[in-house]
Scaffold this active site. Structure first.
Site, short mmCIF file in Angstrom:
data_model
loop_
_atom_site.label_atom_id
_atom_site.label_comp_id
_atom_site.label_asym_id
_atom_site.label_seq_id
_atom_site.Cartn_x
_atom_site.Cartn_y
_atom_site.Cartn_z
N ASN A 100 98.07 38.49 -5.31
CA ASN A 100 98.76 38.95 -4.10
C ASN A 100 99.59 40.21 -4.31
O ASN A 100 99.72 41.03 -3.41
CB ASN A 100 99.61 37.82 -3.51
CG ASN A 100 100.60 37.26 -4.49
OD1 ASN A 100 100.52 37.51 -5.70
ND2 ASN A 100 101.56 36.51 -4.00
N CYS A 112 104.16 33.67 -2.54
CA CYS A 112 104.51 32.37 -3.13
C CYS A 112 105.79 31.78 -2.54
O CYS A 112 105.92 30.57 -2.39
CB CYS A 112 104.67 32.53 -4.63
SG CYS A 112 105.77 33.88 -5.04
N GLU A 147 112.24 35.68 -13.43
CA GLU A 147 111.89 37.09 -13.55
C GLU A 147 113.01 37.91 -12.94
O GLU A 147 113.85 37.41 -12.21
CB GLU A 147 110.55 37.37 -12.84
CG GLU A 147 109.41 36.64 -13.54
CD GLU A 147 108.02 37.16 -13.22
OE1 GLU A 147 107.66 37.16 -12.03
OE2 GLU A 147 107.29 37.51 -14.17
P1 NDP Z 1 95.57 30.92 -9.85
O1 NDP Z 1 96.45 29.86 -10.37
O2 NDP Z 1 94.22 30.55 -9.39
O3 NDP Z 1 95.36 32.06 -10.95
C1 NDP Z 1 96.45 32.75 -11.54
C2 NDP Z 1 95.95 33.50 -12.76
O4 NDP Z 1 95.68 32.58 -13.82
C3 NDP Z 1 94.64 34.26 -12.53
O5 NDP Z 1 94.68 35.46 -13.25
C4 NDP Z 1 93.62 33.28 -13.10
O6 NDP Z 1 92.40 33.88 -13.45
C5 NDP Z 1 94.37 32.78 -14.31
N1 NDP Z 1 93.89 31.52 -14.85
C6 NDP Z 1 93.20 30.53 -14.23
N2 NDP Z 1 92.96 29.50 -15.08
C7 NDP Z 1 93.53 29.84 -16.27
C8 NDP Z 1 93.64 29.20 -17.55
N3 NDP Z 1 93.12 27.98 -17.77
N4 NDP Z 1 94.27 29.84 -18.55
C9 NDP Z 1 94.81 31.06 -18.34
N5 NDP Z 1 94.73 31.73 -17.16
C10 NDP Z 1 94.10 31.12 -16.14
O7 NDP Z 1 96.40 31.63 -8.71
P2 NDP Z 1 95.91 32.68 -7.62
O8 NDP Z 1 95.43 33.91 -8.30
O9 NDP Z 1 95.02 31.97 -6.67
O10 NDP Z 1 97.30 33.04 -6.90
C11 NDP Z 1 97.86 32.25 -5.93
C12 NDP Z 1 98.91 31.34 -6.50
O11 NDP Z 1 99.88 32.09 -7.22
C13 NDP Z 1 99.68 30.61 -5.42
O12 NDP Z 1 99.87 29.27 -5.78
C14 NDP Z 1 101.00 31.32 -5.39
O13 NDP Z 1 102.05 30.55 -4.89
C15 NDP Z 1 101.19 31.70 -6.81
N6 NDP Z 1 102.12 32.81 -6.92
C16 NDP Z 1 103.38 32.58 -7.43
C17 NDP Z 1 104.32 33.58 -7.47
C18 NDP Z 1 105.68 33.36 -8.04
O14 NDP Z 1 106.29 34.33 -8.47
N7 NDP Z 1 106.19 32.15 -8.10
C19 NDP Z 1 104.03 34.91 -6.93
C20 NDP Z 1 102.67 35.06 -6.47
C21 NDP Z 1 101.77 34.03 -6.45
P3 NDP Z 1 91.28 34.17 -12.31
O15 NDP Z 1 91.83 33.77 -10.99
O16 NDP Z 1 91.06 35.60 -12.43
O17 NDP Z 1 90.12 33.33 -12.66
#
Ligand code: NDP
Length: 486
Positions: free
Chosen positions: A154, A285, A460
């Site tokens: 995002n 998020c 952060e």
């Molecule tokens: P995901 O949890 O699907 O993915 C986050 C990242 O982790 C991606 O780069 C993903 O790779 C990677 N990833 C997935 N599985 C693994 C693993 N087993 N080991 C290491 N890395 C892994 O989140 P989204 O990308 O769908 O983002 C949305 C989510 O992020 C929402 O729940 C949102 O609330 C949260 N979010 C939280 C924020 C905060 O600051 N608290 C801010 C922004 C978002 P890939 O997807 O490329 O396969």
């Protein structure tokens, strides 16, 4: 637009672009048209090894520099980033689908703020002197070493900078893996850091999905992992990091409450609810997706919300600066959000605005508001990560606080009221890390950001982030003879 989003190569390692076409292809799609705008490759084991090895080497050089020198590089990077804001914002818009109206003010600019802020702090990161009678001790604030950053889709530029800036300020190096949905902007952050004078390898970007992330997290040379992502991914990454007792920062999902009391300024409350649900098409998020409105204000609140949505939403080409609602990041995300909308209707929530997908080939979902939502409905319990607001009614403060806290998440919370005592009392009782009074979703770099409960661990931004990217070494100094028992 003439600008070509295709980068020179997929990964940025050791101060330059590298490619390995042996990695699985990674197609980058513009969410407004559904058309491919770039073609990359996921990192192979060879790329991952090069990234980790060069970061380790760079970290030694970097940590040996003074804080002032490190800070100067970060501040220079901030200036370059601001100077290139339009180009970076257009790239961010193409990568994510977010309107240029937003990316011009919230992405590279927020990244530059982090680089500037932590650049300024770098020279101040010292230990303390502790007098102990004739003996004394001192502490040294040391870097952790090699850090891994993993991002969501995002806020790709912001996430890369929010992780890199404090990590680098403390003397660490970082290997960053963007979301495979949005791989382009982090490469620009790496380019800019090199241009600003960072040693080659200090900030490397490798592409790929969860498997690449998992390989980075599992590597024994990595000291810390900072993830922005969903709670299920957070659980997996946290568990993998625990294998070797690594430091973690987990910025995870939420289902945050926004409490609107009868005495609130209705325009401000509606404005807060709009910002807290529809900015970035709801892909934020910290969004206040459970809007609890006290019964006395409910009809006015819903009426003004509908009127403002009716008059104000401009959904369309995100590169047109008049557009304020862009598409979601992917067809899959749109379909997931539409599934929740259907679920809300099935469960008996009253649709008062939106509820539809479209227009055109882009992955749009109209800003959607459900009223008469109850706590047990799925749309009130699960993170949707799209433009869907659930409005719930309440009678008393006590009841609102209890219901707001009845969730496994704890990222953010907000309260709208003109009663200053109530505002602080309620915020004091809400289980959330990032809270707002008569506002919503402000995230300046000076203020710590992060969640409690399942929404995360660590913070952060602000001085708090320093604690999460450095460790203290304590040194006891005896000035006299050692008195041993034998
Ligand atoms: P995901 O949890 O699907 O993915 C986050 C990242 O982790 C991606 O780069 C993903 O790779 C990677 N990833 C997935 N599985 C693994 C693993 N087993 N080991 C290491 N890395 C892994 O989140 P989204 O990308 O769908 O983002 C949305 C989510 O992020 C929402 O729940 C949102 O609330 C949260 N979010 C939280 C924020 C905060 O600051 N608290 C801010 C922004 C978002 P890939 O997807 O490329 O396969």
């Amino acid at each position: 637009m003439s600008y070509d989003p295709q980068p020179e190569a997929s990964h940025y390692v050791a101060g330059g672009y590298i490619e390995d076409t042996g990695g699985a292809p990674l197609e980058v799609v513009y969410p407004f048209t559904g058309a491919r705008i770039a073609r990359l490759h996921c990192a192979t084991d060879r790329v991952i090894e090069l990234a980790l090895a060069s970061a380790l080497e760079a970290q030694e050089v970097w940590a040996a520099m003074s804080g002032t020198e490190r800070g100067r590089v970060l501040r220079r990077a901030a200036d370059i980033m601001r100077g290139r804001n339009r180009e970076l914002s257009e790239l961010e818009t193409r990568d994510t689908g977010k309107p240029l109206q937003e990316t011009l003010v919230a992405d590279a600019t927020s990244g530059a703020d982090a680089l500037e802020y932590f650049g300024g702090l770098a020279a101040t990161l010292t230990g303390e002197h502790i007098p102990l009678g004739t003996d004394w001790a001192y502490t040294m604030r040391e870097p952790l070493g090699l850090c891994v950053g993993i991002g969501a889709w995002n806020y790709p530029t912001q996430i890369a900078c929010w992780k890199a800036a404090p990590a680098l300020a403390c003397g660490n190096a970082m290997v960053f893996k963007p979301s495979e949905e949005t791989p382009l902007s982090a490469l620009k952050v790496a380019e800019i850091l090199t241009e600003a004078g960072a040693p080659p390898g200090l900030f490397n970007v490798v592409q790929g999905g969860g498997d690449v992330g998992a390989a980075l997290v599992a590597d024994a040379r990595v000291a810390k992992v900072s993830l922005t992502g969903s709670v299920p991914t957070g659980r997996r990454v946290y568990a993998a990091a625990a294998e070797r007792i690594k430091h973690v920062t987990m910025e995870l999902g939420g289902k945050s409450p926004l409490l609107v009391f009868d005495d609130a300024d209705v325009e401000d409350a509606v404005g807060g609810a709009i910002l807290g649900n529809f900015y970035s098409s709801g892909q934020v998020c910290s969004n206040g997706t459970r809007v609890f409105v006290q019964r006395g204000l409910r009809e006015r609140f819903l009426r003004r919300l509908s009127e403002r949505l009716e008059a104000g939403v401009v959904m369309g080409d995100p590169l047109d600066e008049a557009t304020n609602i862009g598409p979601l990041v992917s067809a899959a995300q749109r379909d997931k959000v539409m599934g929740y909308i259907r679920q809300g209707a099935r469960e008996g929530a009253r649709l008062i605005h939106g509820g539809t997908a479209g227009p055109g080939p882009g992955f749009f979902v109209a800003p959607t508001v459900f009223a008469d939502v109850t706590d047990d409905m799925v749309i009130a319990r699960e993170e949707i990560f799209g433009p869907v607001m659930a409005v719930l009614d309440f009678d008393t403060e006590e009841e609102a606080v209890a219901r707001a806290n009845a969730t496994p998440f704890g990222l953010s919370a907000g309260v709208f009221t003109r009663d200053i005592a109530r505002a602080h009392r309620v915020i004091g009782r809400l289980h959330a890390g990032s809270c707002f009074i008569n506002s919503y979703n402000d995230a300046p770099v000076e203020v710590p950001f992060g969640g409690v409960k399942a929404s995360g661990v660590g913070r952060e931004n602000a001085k708090a982030a320093i604690e999460h990217y450095s460790q203290l070494k304590s040194v006891y100094v005896r000035m006299g003879a050692v008195e041993a028992p034998f």
